[in-house]
Design an enzyme around this catalytic site. Structure first.
Site, short mmCIF file in Angstrom:
data_model
loop_
_atom_site.label_atom_id
_atom_site.label_comp_id
_atom_site.label_asym_id
_atom_site.label_seq_id
_atom_site.Cartn_x
_atom_site.Cartn_y
_atom_site.Cartn_z
CG HIS A 62 60.24 15.93 2.73
ND1 HIS A 62 60.27 14.64 2.24
CD2 HIS A 62 61.41 16.11 3.40
CE1 HIS A 62 61.40 14.06 2.61
NE2 HIS A 62 62.12 14.93 3.30
CE1 TYR A 63 53.40 16.65 -1.66
CE2 TYR A 63 54.02 18.45 -3.11
CZ TYR A 63 53.51 17.18 -2.92
OH TYR A 63 53.09 16.44 -3.99
CB THR A 64 52.65 17.93 5.24
OG1 THR A 64 51.72 18.95 4.82
CG2 THR A 64 53.77 18.56 6.07
CD GLU A 103 57.53 16.05 5.47
OE1 GLU A 103 56.71 16.68 4.76
OE2 GLU A 103 57.84 14.86 5.28
CG ASP A 134 57.54 15.41 -1.38
OD1 ASP A 134 57.68 14.39 -2.07
OD2 ASP A 134 57.95 15.49 -0.21
CG HIS A 159 60.82 13.14 -0.72
ND1 HIS A 159 59.70 12.73 -0.05
CD2 HIS A 159 61.67 12.08 -0.68
CE1 HIS A 159 59.86 11.48 0.36
NE2 HIS A 159 61.05 11.07 0.00
#
Length: 281
Positions: free
Chosen positions: A53-55, A122, A179, A169
């Site tokens: 994921h990215y935040t 993440e 993401d 994700h």
């Protein structure tokens, strides 16, 4: 080599004996005894997937978000990991043997509720900004990717996670997530033994001299994507179908992820299906 093998065997035996002693000590405190000499063959790892994921926010806000009661992930990696005694630091927020709430409504290779069977990582990253030309995504610093690679290798080895099961994700929730986006270095990660990537020669074979952007039958392409792992349902709207194709392209054909059903996308998924055949996991 033989001496090393003998030494390793002795160490393994000692560890087994110590483990047995600990188990015996614990068993003494139980009001019953468990017989463990026969173990079933019908078992495997609960953890099958690694989700990246990215935040979409800075580290401190992400840390607060991921440690409240609504959402969580197993690991959080800063954009610029700090060093402690010369080692980069990642944050473990949920033990790997516990379920984190990172995947949400999700599906991959016929499984749903991937929170139950996945490890979520993440990455601190702004995600994207909306411009007149569309979404502008942000790259991932090399130090962050190096730490992610080292962490992922251990997870993959421990749980024997297949290359096809290292996913974005957006792969497992294409209708609502982007993401980690089209700038995530999936090819570089695959070269380091993390995840899948199509072999260029196979892609060329399946492209068979066609123009990469030549239109192909969308329904056929979606069938292939479903075989690979993506959730494809009957009566999808044109926009939903496009988002599935776009998610695949963001992962495997990052130069063009408009969601068009084209010959190159078809060739890529055919190459992947040949390289990574389904093992029913």
């Amino acid at each position: 080599m033989r001496r090393l093998g003998i030494r390793s065997g002795v160490i393994a035996a000692l560890l087994l004996a110590l483990t047995g002693c600990q188990s015996s000590d614990q068993a003494k405190n139980l009001p019953y005894r468990l017989e463990t000499t026969r173990q079933a063959q019908g078992m495997d790892q609960r953890v099958r997937f690694l989700v990246i994921h990215y935040t979409a926010e800075d580290f401190h806000n992400a840390l607060n978000t991921l440690t409240d009661e609504h959402v969580s992930a197993h690991y959080l990696i800063p954009a610029q990991p700090p060093l402690e005694n010369g080692k980069p630091v990642a944050w473990q927020l949920v033990p790997e043997n516990m379920r984190a709430w990172h995947a949400g409504a999700s599906g991959w290779r016929g499984r749903t509720n991937l929170n139950d069977t996945s490890i979520g990582i993440e990455l601190e990253n702004k995600g994207y900004s909306t411009t007149l030309l569309g979404k502008k995504f942000y790259p991932f610093p090399p130090a962050q990717i190096d730490l992610l690679a080292d962490l992922s290798k251990g997870i993959i080895a421990h749980y024997q996670i297949e290359p096809r099961n290292v996913v974005a994700h957006s792969d497992i929730a294409p209708q609502r997530k982007d993401d980690p986006g089209p700038l995530f270095p999936w090819q570089q990660m695959a070269e380091r033994g993390i995840g899948a990537w199509p072999d260029a020669a196979r892609v060329s074979h399946f492209l068979a001299g066609r123009n990469p952007q030549q239109p192909v039958d969308q329904a056929h392409l979606l069938t292939l994507l479903k075989q690979y792992g993506y959730t494809v349902t009957e009566n999808m709207t044109p926009e939903q179908a496009r988002r599935v194709i776009s998610a695949f392209q963001m992962h495997f054909r990052q130069s063009d992820y408009r969601g068009n059903a084209d010959a190159q996308s078809e060739a890529i998924v055919l190459a992947l299906l040949q390289q990574f055949p389904d093992s029913n996991n």
